[in-house]
Motif scaffolding. Structure first.
Motif, short mmCIF file in Angstrom:
data_model
loop_
_atom_site.label_atom_id
_atom_site.label_comp_id
_atom_site.label_asym_id
_atom_site.label_seq_id
_atom_site.Cartn_x
_atom_site.Cartn_y
_atom_site.Cartn_z
N TYR A 184 0.83 -1.20 0.00
CA TYR A 184 0.00 0.00 0.00
C TYR A 184 0.86 1.25 0.00
O TYR A 184 0.61 2.21 -0.73
N LEU A 185 1.90 1.24 0.81
CA LEU A 185 2.77 2.40 0.92
C LEU A 185 3.40 2.75 -0.43
O LEU A 185 3.44 3.93 -0.83
N GLU A 186 3.87 1.74 -1.16
CA GLU A 186 4.51 2.02 -2.45
C GLU A 186 3.50 2.45 -3.50
O GLU A 186 3.85 3.19 -4.44
N LEU A 187 2.27 2.02 -3.39
CA LEU A 187 1.23 2.49 -4.31
C LEU A 187 0.84 3.94 -4.02
O LEU A 187 0.46 4.68 -4.92
N VAL A 188 0.94 4.34 -2.75
CA VAL A 188 0.58 5.71 -2.38
C VAL A 188 1.64 6.71 -2.84
O VAL A 188 1.31 7.83 -3.26
N ARG A 189 2.91 6.33 -2.77
CA ARG A 189 4.00 7.30 -3.00
C ARG A 189 3.87 8.07 -4.31
O ARG A 189 3.98 9.31 -4.30
N PRO A 190 3.67 7.45 -5.46
CA PRO A 190 3.56 8.25 -6.69
C PRO A 190 2.33 9.14 -6.71
O PRO A 190 2.36 10.24 -7.28
N LEU A 191 1.25 8.71 -6.08
CA LEU A 191 0.06 9.55 -5.99
C LEU A 191 0.34 10.77 -5.12
O LEU A 191 -0.09 11.89 -5.42
N MET A 192 1.07 10.56 -4.05
CA MET A 192 1.42 11.65 -3.13
C MET A 192 2.29 12.69 -3.82
O MET A 192 2.13 13.90 -3.60
N ARG A 193 3.21 12.25 -4.66
CA ARG A 193 4.10 13.19 -5.34
C ARG A 193 3.34 14.13 -6.28
O ARG A 193 3.77 15.25 -6.51
N ARG A 194 2.21 13.66 -6.80
CA ARG A 194 1.44 14.48 -7.74
C ARG A 194 0.39 15.33 -7.04
O ARG A 194 -0.24 16.18 -7.68
N ALA A 195 0.15 15.09 -5.76
CA ALA A 195 -0.96 15.76 -5.06
C ALA A 195 -0.49 17.04 -4.38
O ALA A 195 0.65 17.14 -3.91
N THR A 196 -1.39 18.00 -4.30
CA THR A 196 -1.15 19.21 -3.51
C THR A 196 -2.02 19.25 -2.26
O THR A 196 -1.82 20.10 -1.40
N SER A 197 -2.99 18.33 -2.18
CA SER A 197 -3.88 18.28 -1.02
C SER A 197 -4.26 16.82 -0.77
O SER A 197 -4.68 16.11 -1.68
N VAL A 198 -4.12 16.39 0.50
CA VAL A 198 -4.32 14.98 0.85
C VAL A 198 -5.14 14.89 2.13
O VAL A 198 -4.94 15.65 3.08
N LEU A 199 -6.05 13.92 2.16
CA LEU A 199 -6.82 13.59 3.35
C LEU A 199 -6.56 12.14 3.70
O LEU A 199 -6.73 11.25 2.85
N ASP A 200 -6.15 11.88 4.94
CA ASP A 200 -5.94 10.52 5.42
C ASP A 200 -7.01 10.20 6.45
O ASP A 200 -7.05 10.80 7.54
N LEU A 201 -7.89 9.26 6.12
CA LEU A 201 -8.99 8.88 7.00
C LEU A 201 -8.53 7.85 8.03
O LEU A 201 -7.81 6.91 7.69
N ASP A 202 -8.98 8.02 9.26
CA ASP A 202 -8.63 7.09 10.35
C ASP A 202 -7.13 6.86 10.36
O ASP A 202 -6.63 5.74 10.21
N THR A 203 -6.40 7.93 10.60
CA THR A 203 -4.94 7.91 10.50
C THR A 203 -4.26 7.12 11.60
O THR A 203 -3.07 6.85 11.52
N GLY A 204 -5.00 6.72 12.64
CA GLY A 204 -4.40 6.01 13.76
C GLY A 204 -3.45 6.93 14.51
O GLY A 204 -3.81 8.05 14.89
N GLY A 205 -2.22 6.50 14.68
CA GLY A 205 -1.21 7.35 15.31
C GLY A 205 -0.43 8.17 14.31
O GLY A 205 0.59 8.76 14.68
N GLY A 206 -0.88 8.21 13.06
CA GLY A 206 -0.20 9.00 12.03
C GLY A 206 1.02 8.33 11.43
O GLY A 206 1.79 8.96 10.72
N GLU A 207 1.18 7.03 11.68
CA GLU A 207 2.39 6.34 11.23
C GLU A 207 2.54 6.36 9.71
O GLU A 207 3.64 6.58 9.19
N LEU A 208 1.43 6.11 9.00
CA LEU A 208 1.51 6.05 7.53
C LEU A 208 1.94 7.39 6.94
O LEU A 208 2.87 7.46 6.13
#
Length: 249
Positions: free
Chosen positions: A40-64
Motif C-alpha cells: 500500500y505504501l509504495e502504491l501511495v508514494r507516486p500519488l502523493m508526489r502528484r498531489a497538492t492536497s491529501v486527506l488521510d482517514l482514520d490515520t491512527g497514530g499517524g504512522e503512515l
C-alpha cells in the motif's frame, strides 16, 4: 481443572493484553503475519508526489503519513478514536498536518484521499475529492481471521459482508469510477496462546465479548493444539480499491 502450564499461559496472556497502544514488538516470534502481494505504501508514494492536497482517514497514530513525508502543503488527517488522537497530533504536527476528529465540511478539497484499514464513507469521499481526484484504500474484509472465531466458538467477526465487490458497488453508486481492485487472504500464524490473547484484546471487534476468562476453556483447547502442531494458522482478508472522481464535462 487447569494444569500449571495452562495457568501460566493465561496469566501471561492477560498481562500482555493489558498493554496500551499499538506496540507489537514484544510479540516477535509468537505471531507471524504475511502481507498482501501489493505494498500500500509504495502504491501511495507516486500519488502523493502528484498531489497538492491529501486527506488521510482514520490515520491512527499517524504512522503512515509520517512515512510518506515530505507531505503536500495541504494535508489533513482524521482520527476519531480519543486514544489515538494525541499520538497522531504529536507525530504529525511537525510535518504541518492538521489532525481533526471529524470529516472536513468543504467540497472539492482534496486531490487524494487515503484510507488504510479505516472507514470508507463513500458519499463524503465523493464530496471531498476534487474532479479528477483519487481515492486509494486498503480495507480489512469481513472474513478477516474468521477461523479464529470458529476455533474459539465465538460469533463471526462482522455481521455484514464487506469485501471488494460490496465496496466497489458502494463507490460506483456514489459516482466514483473504480480503476483498480485487488483482493487476497494472507496468512497469520500464531505460535503461542499469548499472541492469540494479546491480538484479541488489541482488536476488540474480532470477538466483541472476549476476555481470557470468559473463553478460558476454548483458549486451553487452542493452546493444546498449538503445542501439538507448533502453530495455528488463520486467513486474513484484505482488499485494495482505487477510484477516481470523474472530471466534470
Amino acid at each position: 481443572m487447569r494444569s500449571n502450564r495452562q495457568e501460566e499461559e493465561l496469566n501471561a496472556a492477560t498481562a500482555g493484553a493489558s498493554m496500551t497502544g499499538w506496540e507489537f514488538a514484544w510479540l516477535d516470534g509468537l505471531a507471524v503475519a504475511s502481507e498482501p502481494s501489493w505494498s500500500y505504501l509504495e502504491l501511495v508514494r507516486p500519488l502523493m508526489r502528484r498531489a497538492t492536497s491529501v486527506l488521510d482517514l482514520d490515520t491512527g497514530g499517524g504512522e503512515l503519513l509520517a512515512e510518506l513525508a515530505p507531505l503536500p502543503p495541504h494535508t489533513v488527517a482524521v482520527e476519531t478514536w480519543a486514544r489515538n488522537t494525541p499520538a497522531a497530533r504529536e507525530r504529525l504536527t511537525p510535518f504541518g498536518v492538521e489532525v481533526q476528529t471529524e470529516l472536513p465540511s468543504e467540497e472539492n478539497e482534496f486531490d487524494l484521499v487515503l484510507s488504510r484499514h479505516g472507514r470508507l464513507p463513500v458519499a463524503d469521499i465523493a464530496r471531498l475529492l476534487k474532479p479528477g481526484g483519487v481515492l486509494l484504500t486498503q480495507q480489512v474484509g469481513s472474513a478477516d481471521l474468521a477461523d479464529l472465531n470458529v476455533a474459539l466458538g465465538a460469533p463471526p467477526p462482522h455481521p455484514r459482508r464487506w469485501d471488494a465487490e460490496v465496496a466497489v458497488a458502494a463507490l460506483e453508486s456514489a459516482g466514483l469510477r473504480v480503476t483498480e481492485v485487488r483482493e487476497e487472504h494472507p496468512l497469520l500464524t500464531f505460535r503461542d496462546i499469548v499472541a492469540v490473547v494479546h491480538h484479541l484484546r488489541t482488536v476488540p471487534w474480532q470477538i466483541r465479548d472476549f476476555t481470557p476468562h470468559r473463553y478460558e476453556r476454548e483458549l486451553a483447547r487452542l493452546s493444546a493444539l498449538i503445542r501439538t502442531r507448533g502453530e495455528f494458522v488463520v486467513r486474513a482478508h484484505r482488499f485494495l480499491v482505487r477510484a477516481e472522481r470523474p472530471t466534470e464535462a
